[in-house]
Design an enzyme around this catalytic site. Structure first.
Site, PDB file in Angstrom:
ATOM      1  CE1 TYR A  36      33.622  28.067  35.649  1.00 25.27           C
ATOM      2  CE2 TYR A  36      35.419  26.490  35.657  1.00 25.27           C
ATOM      3  CZ  TYR A  36      34.954  27.765  35.434  1.00 25.27           C
ATOM      4  OH  TYR A  36      35.819  28.754  35.014  1.00 25.27           O
ATOM      5  CE  LYS A 151      36.479  27.921  38.848  1.00 29.40           C
ATOM      6  NZ  LYS A 151      37.223  28.690  37.862  1.00 29.40           N
ATOM      7  CD  GLU A 183      39.011  37.539  37.723  1.00 26.48           C
ATOM      8  OE1 GLU A 183      39.485  36.701  38.512  1.00 26.48           O
ATOM      9  OE2 GLU A 183      37.782  37.677  37.544  1.00 26.48           O
ATOM     10  CG  LEU A 207      36.711  33.132  40.769  1.00 25.19           C
ATOM     11  CD1 LEU A 207      35.209  32.874  40.866  1.00 25.19           C
ATOM     12  CD2 LEU A 207      37.355  32.078  39.878  1.00 25.19           C
TER      13      LEU A 207
HETATM   14  C1  LIG Z   1      38.420  34.353  35.939  1.00 25.53           C
HETATM   15  C2  LIG Z   1      39.303  33.577  36.856  1.00 25.53           C
HETATM   16  N1  LIG Z   1      39.960  34.213  37.836  1.00 25.53           N
HETATM   17  C3  LIG Z   1      40.783  33.567  38.687  1.00 25.53           C
HETATM   18  C4  LIG Z   1      40.992  32.206  38.557  1.00 25.53           C
HETATM   19  C5  LIG Z   1      41.923  31.528  39.505  1.00 25.53           C
HETATM   20  O1  LIG Z   1      41.235  30.721  40.424  1.00 25.53           O
HETATM   21  P1  LIG Z   1      41.938  29.420  41.028  1.00 25.53           P
HETATM   22  O2  LIG Z   1      43.263  29.861  41.563  1.00 25.53           O
HETATM   23  O3  LIG Z   1      41.026  28.971  42.090  1.00 25.53           O
HETATM   24  O4  LIG Z   1      42.082  28.467  39.897  1.00 25.53           O
HETATM   25  C6  LIG Z   1      40.333  31.497  37.554  1.00 25.53           C
HETATM   26  C7  LIG Z   1      40.528  30.051  37.422  1.00 25.53           C
HETATM   27  O5  LIG Z   1      39.926  29.390  36.633  1.00 25.53           O
HETATM   28  C8  LIG Z   1      39.463  32.195  36.689  1.00 25.53           C
HETATM   29  O6  LIG Z   1      38.809  31.547  35.703  1.00 25.53           O
END
Ligand SMILES: Cc1ncc(COP(=O)(O)O)c(C=O)c1O
Length: 293
Positions: A36, A151, A183, A207
């Site tokens: 997603y 993701k 993270e 991620l």
């Molecule tokens: C586990 C995780 N890390 C990092 C992020 C940050 O990603 P983004 O800045 O693309 O939203 C998300 C966002 O949903 C996430 O679920």
């Protein structure tokens, strides 16, 4: 999340979300066999469209799926979904599962047509009190699988980590493993020490964040030093500032970690600077095409 907006797109059709249906044999439902994206929309325009679709294409490739739509098709559909839901600011959810099975089979069935689902939800402006005071976070052990760079919708460990944060009255759980920062449960984490923004390197355990990537690009443009290197738990706890990056909120300052103040206990200068740079960048992109010509 606020209640979603009324119009969704499912497998080729715009339709009322309340009437959208998928099979219980969908592999996304049975196995979490789906990936997603979540993209913010400002003034009717999806933000960082190419970056999000590129990450979706990467996630799909890593789970052995081909993109079901071209970038031009995604751009057209998402733009129309925004318009059908009234335009303005919102966020978009893009979900691709491997499709509905004939039974419950772990083995991949290459004949399946993927399930593609798009919906929109309101993106209320950030509460100024939250922006001004920052948020609190807790630390928690990272109990996720070995491919957090994908993701995937299989988010049970993230959900449970977020619940620990909620139980503690905090906004986010910052995940640690082997004495190192990974993270947040749904955010990238950046650490500021003596004016330098530090982030852990990408790898299978985190991620790649679109917000983090943009933050580092904006740091480079503004002459803010950046360091990409493993970050120890001790460095996290000694940070002058801790920043969360996520698409729906941009940059948020963590001002309490496990109950202790971070730095001065107020959003610091780098958080405020990056928030201003993000706002300016949104204005800079307004009216530009989603895809390069
Ligand atoms: C586990 C995780 N890390 C990092 C992020 C940050 O990603 P983004 O800045 O693309 O939203 C998300 C966002 O949903 C996430 O679920």
């Amino acid at each position: 999340m606020a209640a979603p907006l009324p119009v969704c797109w499912l497998n080729g059709e715009f339709q009322p979300l309340a009437e959208a249906r998928i099979s219980p044999l969908d592999r996304g439902f049975l196995f979490g066999d789906a990936v997603y994206e979540v993209l913010p929309v400002y003034g009717g325009r999806p933000f960082l469209f190419v970056e999000h679709i590129a990450r979706l294409e990467r996630s799909l490739g890593e789970i052995r799926m081909r993109p079901p739509l071209s970038r031009a098709d995604w751009a057209g559909l998402l733009t129309e979904l925004v318009a059908r839901n009234g335009g303005g600011d919102m966020y978009l959810y893009v979900h691709v599962s491997r499709g509905a099975e004939e039974g419950r089979n772990h083995a991949l069935n290459p004949a399946l047509a993927p399930t593609v689902f798009l919906m929109a939800a309101p993106l209320p402006p950030l509460d100024p009190a939250v922006r001004d005071a920052g948020v609190s976070a807790i630390t928690a052990p990272d109990q996720r699988w070995g491919r957090c760079d994908i993701k995937s919708t299989a988010l049970l460990a993230n959900v449970l980590a977020k619940s620990l944060a909620m139980d503690a009255g905090a906004t986010e759980a910052i995940l640690l493993a082997g004495g190192r920062l990974r993270e947040g449960s749904s955010s990238s984490v950046m650490v500021v020490r003596e004016g330098t923004v530090a982030v852990p390197p990408y790898g299978p355990e985190i991620l790649p964040g679109t917000t983090r990537d943009l933050a580092l690009r904006l740091c480079a443009r503004a002459g803010i030093p950046v360091r990409v290197a493993p970050i120890s738990e001790a460095e996290l706890r000694a940070a002058d500032e801790i920043l969360l990056g996520f698409a729906t909120r941009g940059i948020l300052a963590v001002t309490r970690l496990d109950g202790a103040p971070v730095g001065s206990g107020r959003p610091g200068p780098v958080a405020l600077r990056l928030q201003a740079l993000f706002a300016a960048y949104r204005t800079e992109l307004a009216g530009t095409p989603l895809l390069p010509a």
